[in-house]
Design a protein around this motif. Sequence first.
Motif, short mmCIF file in Angstrom:
data_model
loop_
_atom_site.label_atom_id
_atom_site.label_comp_id
_atom_site.label_asym_id
_atom_site.label_seq_id
_atom_site.Cartn_x
_atom_site.Cartn_y
_atom_site.Cartn_z
N GLN A 19 0.81 -1.20 0.00
CA GLN A 19 0.00 0.00 0.00
C GLN A 19 0.85 1.26 0.00
OE1 GLN A 19 -2.82 -0.20 3.16
NE2 GLN A 19 -3.68 -2.14 2.48
N TYR A 26 -3.61 -5.10 -2.89
CA TYR A 26 -4.92 -5.08 -2.26
C TYR A 26 -5.24 -6.43 -1.65
CZ TYR A 26 -5.41 -0.82 -5.00
OH TYR A 26 -5.21 0.42 -5.55
N LYS A 181 -12.13 4.43 -4.84
CA LYS A 181 -11.07 4.68 -3.87
C LYS A 181 -11.57 4.58 -2.43
CE LYS A 181 -8.12 7.58 -6.80
NZ LYS A 181 -7.47 8.91 -6.96
N THR A 182 -12.83 4.90 -2.23
CA THR A 182 -13.38 4.90 -0.87
C THR A 182 -14.09 3.60 -0.51
OG1 THR A 182 -15.39 5.97 -1.70
CG2 THR A 182 -13.64 7.40 -0.87
N PRO A 233 -10.56 -1.16 0.30
CA PRO A 233 -9.81 0.04 -0.13
C PRO A 233 -8.56 0.24 0.71
CG PRO A 233 -11.73 0.66 1.17
CD PRO A 233 -11.84 -0.83 0.94
N ASN A 234 -7.53 0.77 0.07
CA ASN A 234 -6.32 1.13 0.81
C ASN A 234 -6.55 2.45 1.53
OD1 ASN A 234 -5.00 -1.12 -0.12
ND2 ASN A 234 -3.97 -0.07 -1.79
N THR A 235 -6.17 2.48 2.79
CA THR A 235 -6.32 3.70 3.58
C THR A 235 -4.95 4.18 4.02
OG1 THR A 235 -6.64 2.37 5.60
CG2 THR A 235 -8.62 3.08 4.39
N LYS A 236 -4.75 5.48 3.98
CA LYS A 236 -3.48 6.07 4.40
C LYS A 236 -3.53 6.43 5.88
CE LYS A 236 -2.38 8.02 -0.14
NZ LYS A 236 -2.05 9.25 -0.90
N SER A 237 -2.44 6.17 6.55
CA SER A 237 -2.36 6.50 7.97
C SER A 237 -2.23 8.00 8.15
CB SER A 237 -1.15 5.78 8.60
OG SER A 237 -0.98 6.19 9.94
N ASN A 238 -2.92 8.55 9.13
CA ASN A 238 -2.85 9.98 9.45
C ASN A 238 -1.86 10.28 10.56
OD1 ASN A 238 -4.83 10.70 7.55
ND2 ASN A 238 -6.46 10.09 8.98
#
Length: 248
Positions: A19, A26, A181-182, A233-238
Amino acid sequence: MKWTIALLLLLMQFSAIGQSDQISSYFGIQYKSILPNNFVGSKILKLSEQEFSSTCEQKVGYLIGATVRAGITKLIAFETGINLVHRNFQIDMSVPDSNLYAQTDLSLLSYDIPLNCLIYIKLSKAWYSNASLGFSMVYKPSMIQSVTGLNYGHVFTYLGATQRKFSADFNANIGFEFRSKTSGFFYLGGSARIPLEPLFILAGQYRNEGYSLLSYGDINGSFISIDLKYFFPNTKSNGSTFRPGPIE
């Protein structure tokens, strides 16, 4: 069971690593409805020995499992995973001279790890078609058996014995997917599975008061299927999931 859990954890870790790359990977789940037919292999095996005859027909089954898609380029990917395969068979048996007719069912559980190379064709911003070819490593943990007893000591016994616990199948897949994407990827397609050796050897026996007849043959095990897949979906770390507190 331990190696199955370990492989799933490894696949999820592999997906998480991908990711962060420009070409993403995925993780998803899939379900296939197994549809036996005579296009990719015979779904019916007929056995006979003198007056004893039987017919084994492969029925509808299913495949369910986890899958990982690792991107190689934007239009080429490598797909693997681990699946549980549940196959069902119906056996009709008869000894017409004695007016004996009966029916029984057999089920075979196996596990497989597919290794497929997948190519995309972009149809629009969100829609893609794809096709893949590859092989599956198959593990068949046990034999299967059914015993049917009738009146006056008439007994039908069927045994499904695998030549080897590990074997390989040829895979071919084609389908369409919608990408968000979501919300993730939604896939609908079809596939064909052709074993490179018989799924198992079926032996049938009829017994009655010391009299016995035996017949046997190879179960092909080929099938086509309707495939449903969902990729998360791939999620980005905040950033850190732990907020600074009084201790810091």
